[in-house]
Design a protein around this motif. Structure first.
Motif, PDB file in Angstrom:
ATOM      1  N   ASP A  20       0.834  -1.204   0.000  1.00  0.00           N
ATOM      2  CA  ASP A  20       0.000   0.000   0.000  1.00  0.00           C
ATOM      3  C   ASP A  20       0.869   1.255   0.000  1.00  0.00           C
ATOM      4  O   ASP A  20       0.553   2.244  -0.668  1.00  0.00           O
ATOM      5  CB  ASP A  20      -0.933   0.015   1.213  1.00  0.00           C
ATOM      6  CG  ASP A  20      -2.022  -1.042   1.113  1.00  0.00           C
ATOM      7  OD1 ASP A  20      -2.257  -1.592   0.013  1.00  0.00           O
ATOM      8  OD2 ASP A  20      -2.657  -1.317   2.151  1.00  0.00           O
ATOM      9  N   GLU A  21       1.978   1.208   0.731  1.00  0.00           N
ATOM     10  CA  GLU A  21       2.881   2.357   0.800  1.00  0.00           C
ATOM     11  C   GLU A  21       3.531   2.612  -0.556  1.00  0.00           C
ATOM     12  O   GLU A  21       3.652   3.761  -0.987  1.00  0.00           O
ATOM     13  CB  GLU A  21       3.972   2.129   1.867  1.00  0.00           C
ATOM     14  CG  GLU A  21       3.452   2.104   3.284  1.00  0.00           C
ATOM     15  CD  GLU A  21       2.759   0.783   3.677  1.00  0.00           C
ATOM     16  OE1 GLU A  21       2.953  -0.262   3.000  1.00  0.00           O
ATOM     17  OE2 GLU A  21       2.000   0.801   4.659  1.00  0.00           O
ATOM     18  N   GLU A  50       0.955   4.194  -2.972  1.00  0.00           N
ATOM     19  CA  GLU A  50       0.737   5.619  -2.709  1.00  0.00           C
ATOM     20  C   GLU A  50       1.948   6.454  -3.098  1.00  0.00           C
ATOM     21  O   GLU A  50       1.806   7.542  -3.662  1.00  0.00           O
ATOM     22  CB  GLU A  50       0.364   5.846  -1.247  1.00  0.00           C
ATOM     23  CG  GLU A  50      -1.068   5.472  -0.929  1.00  0.00           C
ATOM     24  CD  GLU A  50      -2.091   6.148  -1.838  1.00  0.00           C
ATOM     25  OE1 GLU A  50      -2.023   7.380  -2.045  1.00  0.00           O
ATOM     26  OE2 GLU A  50      -2.973   5.439  -2.351  1.00  0.00           O
ATOM     27  N   GLU A  51       3.144   5.960  -2.803  1.00  0.00           N
ATOM     28  CA  GLU A  51       4.362   6.707  -3.146  1.00  0.00           C
ATOM     29  C   GLU A  51       4.483   6.868  -4.662  1.00  0.00           C
ATOM     30  O   GLU A  51       4.734   7.964  -5.160  1.00  0.00           O
ATOM     31  CB  GLU A  51       5.595   5.992  -2.589  1.00  0.00           C
ATOM     32  CG  GLU A  51       6.893   6.722  -2.897  1.00  0.00           C
ATOM     33  CD  GLU A  51       8.115   5.998  -2.368  1.00  0.00           C
ATOM     34  OE1 GLU A  51       9.187   6.162  -2.975  1.00  0.00           O
ATOM     35  OE2 GLU A  51       8.002   5.265  -1.360  1.00  0.00           O
ATOM     36  N   SER A  53       2.062   6.649  -6.853  1.00  0.00           N
ATOM     37  CA  SER A  53       0.953   7.499  -7.302  1.00  0.00           C
ATOM     38  C   SER A  53       1.297   8.974  -7.120  1.00  0.00           C
ATOM     39  O   SER A  53       1.012   9.800  -8.005  1.00  0.00           O
ATOM     40  CB  SER A  53      -0.329   7.164  -6.535  1.00  0.00           C
ATOM     41  OG  SER A  53      -0.799   5.874  -6.863  1.00  0.00           O
ATOM     42  N   LEU A  54       1.910   9.322  -5.996  1.00  0.00           N
ATOM     43  CA  LEU A  54       2.297  10.722  -5.752  1.00  0.00           C
ATOM     44  C   LEU A  54       3.405  11.171  -6.700  1.00  0.00           C
ATOM     45  O   LEU A  54       3.403  12.325  -7.164  1.00  0.00           O
ATOM     46  CB  LEU A  54       2.712  10.918  -4.298  1.00  0.00           C
ATOM     47  CG  LEU A  54       1.568  10.955  -3.302  1.00  0.00           C
ATOM     48  CD1 LEU A  54       2.090  11.000  -1.862  1.00  0.00           C
ATOM     49  CD2 LEU A  54       0.647  12.144  -3.559  1.00  0.00           C
ATOM     50  N   ASN A  96      -3.609   6.029  -7.714  1.00  0.00           N
ATOM     51  CA  ASN A  96      -4.465   6.953  -6.986  1.00  0.00           C
ATOM     52  C   ASN A  96      -4.430   8.302  -7.710  1.00  0.00           C
ATOM     53  O   ASN A  96      -3.433   9.022  -7.648  1.00  0.00           O
ATOM     54  CB  ASN A  96      -3.992   7.100  -5.544  1.00  0.00           C
ATOM     55  CG  ASN A  96      -4.839   8.067  -4.759  1.00  0.00           C
ATOM     56  OD1 ASN A  96      -5.783   8.662  -5.281  1.00  0.00           O
ATOM     57  ND2 ASN A  96      -4.501   8.242  -3.501  1.00  0.00           N
TER      58      ASN A  96
END
Length: 190
Positions: free
Chosen positions: A21-22, A25-26, A28-29, A61
């Motif tokens: 999950d991390e 998100e990383e 995606s950013l 995301n």
């Protein structure tokens, strides 16, 4: 790799599933930051079609991209798949709208208006894999190929991918190629 489309789909779904999950998100950013950088030099672009992530598919995301576009005062559109067809209805998102998941786990905006495709200048395209020529592989339903065929050919098609390009992937005559693809590491032009 020298896989057919089916094998590529399996391979890239497994790669996505392996992301924590991390990491998701990383990455995606990082993609969102590359989108911001790309758009900072293109102020004439103000009408964007954006997909929103299906959690069970471990998609990028895109909410940070939405927030960025909204803060700039840009116009944001998304789509809703019509059941029993390959057609997608275009939805204009009202500012600050929330989302709810439909029965397939697809995020649907709570506050929208049906809209024409005509104003759209950029489409952010979901994909599983892409190659160095801008060919892409999605989930195989054909929704985006049908949708992209309804747009002006000048509309920018920008893929978003967690992973770098394949050398080559199979393509068919009805497939619509990307103009750009943004990964966590690169902005690729075709």
């Amino acid at each position: 790799m020298n896989f057919d489309k089916h094998q590529l789909r399996i391979f890239y779904k497994e790669l996505r599933a392996a992301l924590s999950d991390e990491e998701l998100e990383e990455k995606s950013l990082q993609i969102a930051n590359r989108v911001k950088s790309f758009l900072s030099q293109r102020n004439e672009l103000v009408h964007f079609h954006l997909f929103f992530p299906i959690p069970k598919q471990r998609e990028i995301n895109t909410y940070p991209i939405k927030d960025f576009l909204e803060a700039k005062g840009d116009f944001i559109y998304t789509s809703l798949v019509e059941p029993d067809t390959l057609q997608m209805k275009t939805l204009f998102l009202k500012p600050k709208t929330g989302f709810q998941l439909d029965k397939w786990g697809i995020p649907v905006p709570k506050d929208f208006e049906l809209a024409s495709n005509e104003p759209i200048q950029v489409v952010f395209v979901p994909l599983l894999a892409f190659d160095k020529s801008g060919h892409r592989i999605g989930f195989g339903k054909g929704y985006y190929d049908v949708f992209l065929n309804t747009l002006d050919p000048e509309v920018l098609k920008i893929g978003l991918s967690f992973f770098p390009p394949e050398l080559s992937i199979p393509s068919e005559s009805h497939d619509i190629s990307l103009d750009y693809c943004i990964t966590p590491e690169n902005m690729i032009t075709f």
